[in-house]
Write an enzyme that holds these catalytic residues in place. Structure first.
Site: not given
Ligand code: ME8
Length: 641
Positions: A18, A21, A126, A129, A144, A147, A299, A302
């Site tokens: 989304h 990311h 969780c 997480c 959590c 979440h 925030k 999903k």
């Molecule tokens: O946490 N606003 O992956 P993830 C801004 N796999 N940035 C956002 C966001 C939002 N609402 N939502 C997601 C993970 N992001 C782990 C990371 S790293 C070794 C492992 C961005 O798919 C932001 O950069 O949940 C956040 O840190 C990342 O997506 C989390 O992606």
């Protein structure tokens, strides 16, 4: 040349990307492009985090293998890379062999340092997480803290990492290198967390098949965060035979920057440096955490059900506008709110009216005054040159601090100043009165030189549109470094093509839907705003195709007080349906047989379920529409100009 290693988080593959990311990767890509232009040797990495319970569950719910789910989501990330022009050097997947090798090597080193032991692990867990929480950390009714969903009680034998041993070394790190975590407020959070005391961390999981098997611990897989964090070095070849990239960008690299969202700060600023210290490896030099994109105060995620998908925005506004919006609307480090309305407003004000309008005015005038060419005289002594120098300096200082919004603001301030400069001198009048004089050439050249400097600075942010703007003013090859920000680079007397509209105005009403637009109109006061409407060129006016049409049928739109469905003959063979907001002022029988003026090339819009293909012109008197008719009967389809 210094080296700069730049990473985004690796994203989970249990859901499609989304806007959040895409944001972090856009930031990384913009910074990477900026740094390359600034002369640094950059390596930019992104990728996907594919192991763990969440992904296993998501795949099971769909009745497919986890790897099939991962492949599908990775394909979407690749597609978005192509759409958004991401220029990363590598995309790492934690299911790749090269990554596993890196994980085994870091585990071997931590083991050799004596930092693992086995013990029973019990606690509140969780799954989203992949983390244990203490009773104190939980939300109401054992939920959590991140979440808000129920946590599970878990008890199993695990491998533990002696995180507690690194409490003091981490505090020393934060003291000696306060720039390790940015922005500074985030460092305070991290420090407070570590000062409160670190418990050892379980780094293996029993009964979880979808993961990397923990070496010499049958039945255990590697904790997903130890697995995931290692991507930053495994992707460079750590643990393999070829460690050239690893040596260059990690072991001996100058800057090692992790861009992350604030949700995963603890993992990057506490666990990751502790793992690396234990393994005797260099640490990242900066962990830079940004805030969250929110929608309706929550925030974007999903689980909150308020996702914004990038594809829809790209389809409507173009990829570069999406990149621009994300960087312009968020103060990097703080949360920002996403709304469709803010998006359209930003696009129309900064592109349709701002850069696009300035560009088209200048190109049109220059082409008509100088025979389809750029002005034949350059100019160095004028008020715009110092303003442009200042803007370029502000831009660079802001970019180096990842203050993208300020960087862009400084460019648009310069556009505003240039608009005024042109407006005051009225070059269109000069052209009429005196013809293509050197004075006129200099004024137009100055304006176009600003457009050149602004679009050069925009190259990292808008890698597809900025070169098009440059080509439109006679610079076919975009600059590859920032020497080009200096005043004086616009070529004189070179051919420029007729301008294709690069930033067509978006019809906000059509985009947001009629209801929303109506509300907005009621809140604003159009008469005052009208005085400030910028002048347009004759070419711009002719972009609207106005034609005479005869209304052959009219009926009210069901359930709408204001809307009338018109069938209009524009002399095209088949008549068109046009929806007009005139039902309070006219009856259907008043309309049939009347000739009206129609905007014929408007994009279709669906109003109350009826597709409208055009707009009927009316004078608006205190909100009441008064239709315009030709003074005498003319053939349908006659152009109005
Ligand atoms: O946490 N606003 O992956 P993830 C801004 N796999 N940035 C956002 C966001 C939002 N609402 N939502 C997601 C993970 N992001 C782990 C990371 S790293 C070794 C492992 C961005 O798919 C932001 O950069 O949940 C956040 O840190 C990342 O997506 C989390 O992606």
């Amino acid at each position: 040349m210094s080296t700069f290693y730049l990473t985004t988080p690796i994203y989970y593959v249990n859901a499609l990307p989304h806007i959040g990311h895409i944001f972090t990767t856009t930031v990384g890509d913009t910074l990477a492009r900026y740094l390359r232009m600034a002369g640094q040797e950059v390596y930019f990495l992104t990728g996907t985090d594919e192991h763990g319970q969440n992904i296993e569950r998501a795949a099971r719910n769909e009745g497919i293998e986890p790897i099939a789910l991962a492949d599908r989501v990775v394909a979407k990330y690749r597609e978005l890379r192509d759409r958004l022009g991401f220029s990363y050097d590598d995309f790492v997947r934690t299911t790749q062999e090269r990554h596993k090798r890196g994980v085994y090597e870091i585990i071997r080193r931590i083991e050799a340092a004596g930092d693992f032991y086995t013990a029973v692990h019990e606690g509140w867990y969780c799954p989203p997480c992949e983390t244990f929480y203490t009773e104190k950390e939980l939300g109401p009714e054992k939920t959590c803290p991140v979440h808000g969903t129920p946590v599970e009680w878990k008890s199993e034998e695990n491998v533990f990492f002696k995180l507690s041993k690194y409490q003091q070394p981490l505090l020393d790190l934060y003291r000696e290198h306060p720039e390790f975590v940015r922005p500074e407020t985030r460092l305070n959070e991290v420090r407070a967390f570590v000062e409160a005391g670190l418990r050892d961390l379980s780094v293996s999981r029993a009964n979880l098949e979808w993961g990397i098997p923990f070496p010499a611990k049958p039945g255990q897989t590697v904790y997903v965060w130890l697995d995931a964090l290692t991507n930053y070095i495994s992707a460079l070849g750590f643990g393999s035979d070829d460690t050239r990239l690893y040596d260059r960008f990690w072991e001996h690299g100058d800057v090692r920057l992790h861009l992350i969202g604030k949700d995963i700060l603890r993992f990057h600023a506490v666990y990751w440096p502790a793992f690396l210290m234990s393994a005797g490896l260099p640490l990242p030099t900066v962990v830079w955490a940004h805030g969250w994109w929110q929608r309706d105060g929550r925030k974007v995620s999903k689980s909150a059900g308020n996702i914004v998908r990038p594809d829809e925005l790209i389809d409507r506004f173009g990829a570069d506008s999406v990149r621009y919006f994300l960087l312009r609307e968020m103060v990097f480090g703080q949360d920002a709110n996403f709304s469709d309305e803010a998006f359209v407003d930003r696009y129309n004000s900064d592109f349709a009216n701002g850069l696009g309008n300035l560009l088209s005015r200048l190109v049109t005038l220059s082409r008509s005054a100088f025979d389809g060419r750029t002005p034949p005289h350059a100019c160095s002594d004028n008020e715009l040159a110092p303003a442009a120098k200042q803007a370029a300096e502000d831009y660079r200082a802001a970019m180096e601090n990842l203050a993208f919004n300020r960087a862009l603001e400084s460019l648009w301030r310069l556009i505003g100043e240039t608009d005024q400069y042109i407006h005051r001198r009225e070059p269109w009048k000069m052209l009429k009165a005196e013809g293509p004089t050197p004075a006129l050439a200099r004024i137009l050249w100055n304006g176009m030189e600003v457009v050149r400097i602004v679009s050069t600075a925009l190259l990292p942010v808008m890698p597809r549109m900025a070169p098009q703007v440059l080509a439109a003013i006679g610079v076919p090859e975009p600059a590859t470094n920032f020497d080009a920000l200096r005043w004086g680079g616009l070529p004189t007397d070179v051919e420029i093509p007729a301008l294709a509209p690069l930033f067509p105005r978006i019809d906000k009403a059509a985009y947001l839907g009629e209801a929303k637009e109506k509300k907005k109109m009621e809140e604003t006061t159009p008469p005052a705003a009208a005085a400030e409407t910028p002048r347009i060129t004759v070419d711009q006016f002719f972009q609207a195709e106005l034609k005479v049409a005869t209304i052959v049928a009219a009926e009210p739109v069901p359930k709408s007080k204001k809307l009338m469905k018109l069938t209009a003959d524009l002399g095209e063979g088949a008549p068109r349906t046009i929806v007009a907001g005139i039902a309070l002022a006219y009856q259907p029988e008043d309309l049939v047989g009347k000739q009206v003026v129609v905007v014929a090339n408007l994009q279709p819009a669906t109003l109350m379920g009826v597709e409208s293909n055009g707009m009927v012109l009316a004078a608006s008197l205190d909100g009441k529409p008064i239709l315009l008719h030709p003074d005498a009967q003319v053939p349908n389809g006659t152009r109005v100009k």
